[in-house]
Design a protein around this motif. Structure first.
Motif, short mmCIF file in Angstrom:
data_model
loop_
_atom_site.label_atom_id
_atom_site.label_comp_id
_atom_site.label_asym_id
_atom_site.label_seq_id
_atom_site.Cartn_x
_atom_site.Cartn_y
_atom_site.Cartn_z
N LEU A 25 0.83 -1.21 0.00
CA LEU A 25 0.00 0.00 0.00
C LEU A 25 0.86 1.25 0.00
CD1 LEU A 25 -2.67 1.53 0.26
CD2 LEU A 25 -2.52 1.20 2.74
N LYS A 26 1.89 1.27 0.83
CA LYS A 26 2.75 2.45 0.90
C LYS A 26 3.45 2.71 -0.43
CE LYS A 26 4.74 1.24 4.89
NZ LYS A 26 5.53 1.33 6.15
N SER A 27 3.90 1.65 -1.08
CA SER A 27 4.55 1.80 -2.39
C SER A 27 3.57 2.36 -3.41
CB SER A 27 5.09 0.45 -2.85
OG SER A 27 5.66 0.54 -4.13
N PHE A 28 2.34 1.84 -3.39
CA PHE A 28 1.31 2.32 -4.31
C PHE A 28 1.02 3.81 -4.09
CE2 PHE A 28 -3.15 3.35 -5.07
CZ PHE A 28 -3.30 2.97 -6.39
N VAL A 29 0.86 4.21 -2.84
CA VAL A 29 0.54 5.60 -2.52
C VAL A 29 1.69 6.53 -2.91
CG1 VAL A 29 0.02 7.22 -0.65
CG2 VAL A 29 -1.08 4.99 -0.70
N ARG A 30 2.91 6.11 -2.65
CA ARG A 30 4.06 6.95 -3.01
C ARG A 30 4.13 7.16 -4.53
NH1 ARG A 30 7.00 7.50 1.62
NH2 ARG A 30 7.12 5.71 3.03
N ASN A 31 3.89 6.10 -5.28
CA ASN A 31 3.91 6.23 -6.74
C ASN A 31 2.77 7.11 -7.24
OD1 ASN A 31 6.17 4.59 -7.09
ND2 ASN A 31 4.97 2.71 -7.22
N ALA A 32 1.59 6.96 -6.65
CA ALA A 32 0.45 7.78 -7.05
C ALA A 32 0.70 9.25 -6.71
CB ALA A 32 -0.82 7.29 -6.35
N ALA A 33 1.36 9.48 -5.58
CA ALA A 33 1.65 10.86 -5.18
C ALA A 33 2.61 11.53 -6.16
CB ALA A 33 2.25 10.88 -3.77
N LYS A 34 3.56 10.76 -6.70
CA LYS A 34 4.53 11.33 -7.64
C LYS A 34 3.87 11.73 -8.95
CE LYS A 34 8.54 8.79 -5.87
NZ LYS A 34 9.56 7.73 -6.15
N THR A 35 2.93 10.92 -9.41
CA THR A 35 2.27 11.20 -10.68
C THR A 35 0.99 12.01 -10.51
OG1 THR A 35 1.03 9.11 -10.56
CG2 THR A 35 3.19 9.06 -11.65
N ASP A 36 0.49 12.06 -9.27
CA ASP A 36 -0.80 12.69 -8.95
C ASP A 36 -1.94 12.05 -9.75
OD1 ASP A 36 -2.26 14.42 -7.35
OD2 ASP A 36 -2.35 15.97 -8.90
N VAL A 37 -1.83 10.75 -9.96
CA VAL A 37 -2.89 9.99 -10.62
C VAL A 37 -3.41 8.95 -9.62
CG1 VAL A 37 -3.48 8.42 -12.50
CG2 VAL A 37 -1.86 10.30 -12.89
N TRP A 38 -4.71 9.04 -9.32
CA TRP A 38 -5.30 8.20 -8.28
C TRP A 38 -6.50 7.44 -8.81
CZ3 TRP A 38 -2.93 8.06 -3.55
CH2 TRP A 38 -2.01 9.10 -3.27
N PRO A 39 -6.76 6.25 -8.27
CA PRO A 39 -8.00 5.55 -8.63
C PRO A 39 -9.19 6.28 -8.03
CG PRO A 39 -6.87 4.39 -6.85
CD PRO A 39 -5.95 5.49 -7.30
N ARG A 40 -10.33 6.13 -8.68
CA ARG A 40 -11.54 6.79 -8.17
C ARG A 40 -11.90 6.29 -6.77
NH1 ARG A 40 -13.52 11.28 -9.36
NH2 ARG A 40 -13.30 10.78 -11.57
N ALA A 41 -11.63 5.00 -6.51
CA ALA A 41 -12.00 4.43 -5.21
C ALA A 41 -10.96 3.43 -4.73
CB ALA A 41 -13.37 3.76 -5.30
N ILE A 42 -10.65 3.50 -3.46
CA ILE A 42 -9.73 2.58 -2.79
C ILE A 42 -10.49 1.88 -1.68
CG2 ILE A 42 -7.65 2.41 -1.34
CD1 ILE A 42 -6.56 4.86 -2.86
N LEU A 43 -10.30 0.58 -1.55
CA LEU A 43 -10.93 -0.18 -0.48
C LEU A 43 -9.86 -0.80 0.41
CD1 LEU A 43 -13.39 -1.55 0.89
CD2 LEU A 43 -13.12 -3.43 -0.75
N LEU A 44 -9.96 -0.56 1.72
CA LEU A 44 -9.05 -1.13 2.70
C LEU A 44 -9.84 -2.11 3.56
CD1 LEU A 44 -7.35 2.22 3.84
CD2 LEU A 44 -6.70 0.73 1.93
N THR A 45 -9.46 -3.38 3.54
CA THR A 45 -10.20 -4.38 4.31
C THR A 45 -9.31 -4.99 5.39
OG1 THR A 45 -9.63 -6.29 2.91
CG2 THR A 45 -11.52 -4.96 2.23
N GLY A 46 -9.93 -5.36 6.49
CA GLY A 46 -9.19 -5.98 7.59
C GLY A 46 -9.95 -5.84 8.88
#
Length: 259
Positions: A25-46
């Protein structure tokens, strides 16, 4: 009368760097932050205490903050970041629980969701890139197709500047909306990650004019901050929240040995 705020709340991680585990998750968020491209919806389960809400808040800040550092961490100083940290959720980050919608006074959960979606889709604050909605425990709506469909329409609106972060205690089995999410599962934290989390968290919490780490090391000795922390990690059922609560109980009751 002074109220003692629980460490599991006051010492919650506020940046990606402070989060325990969740490497993917952290890797995904860091990459999205660099490009400023995000999915419309994120689901966190647990399950309870594994860090879903904390992660949702950090992601939301990262999506909106205009002053990210080089590693994608939010500044925690701008109005949007502060609104999350102090739990007012103003401006462009909002939080809603599915259980509050299910208790709607109009008696119709579907109409309640439709109304909420309409409000959520409003234009973000002037000059803001996007609005982020944290929607907790979406599994509460899993058996209410009309409510899920109302959310689905919002997720399919490609022109909207509203983005969604959902949390759930369990996977959304049999729900068509699940294909619209970028999903990350929060499993029980490994003991090693929990010990590391206790190390770092205890160094951020002030206690009796020093940090919890300094106090625990001085009063409990090396055995407590090594073997003791490990015993907490093994006994907290994989929950970071429970581990933090157990550490607080040990320190406040001055209990640094087993038995």
């Amino acid at each position: 009368m002074e109220t003692i705020e629980q460490w599991s709340i006051s010492a919650r991680p506020k940046t990606l760097d402070e989060m325990a585990g969740a490497a993917g998750l952290k890797s995904f968020v860091r990459n999205a932050a660099k490009t400023d491209v995000w999915p419309r919806a994120i689901l966190l389960t647990g399950k309870y205490g594994t860090g879903k809400t904390t992660a949702a808040e950090i992601i939301a800040k990262t999506m909106v903050c205009k002053h990210l550092d080089a590693d994608g961490n939010p500044c925690n100083e701008c109005p949007d970041c502060k609104s999350v940290n102090d739990e007012t959720f103003g401006r462009d980050i909002k939080m809603k629980g599915a259980d509050t919608l299910s208790r709607s006074q109009d008696g119709s959960i579907v109409e309640s969701v439709k109304k909420f979606v309409g409000e959520a889709m409003a234009t973000p604050f002037f000059g803001s890139k996007r609005k982020v909605i944290i929607f907790e425990e979406i599994q509460e709506l899993n058996n209410k197709p009309g409510a899920m469909n109302a959310l689905l329409k919002a997720l399919e609106n490609k022109s909207s500047k509203t983005y969604w972060i959902f949390t759930a205690m369990e996977p959304l089995k049999g729900s068509g909306i699940s294909s619209r999410f970028q999903t990350f599962n929060f499993y029980d934290q490994a003991a090693a990650d929990i010990v590391r989390y206790l190390f770092e968290t205890s160094k951020r919490i002030p206690y009796n004019n020093e940090t919890v780490w300094e106090y625990a090391l001085r009063e409990g000795g090396k055995d407590f901050v090594t073997k003791g922390f490990l015993e907490i990690a093994k006994s907290c059922d994989g929950s970071l929240r429970t581990a933090t609560q157990m550490l607080e109980q040990c320190v406040r009751t001055h209990t640094f040995t087993l038995g």
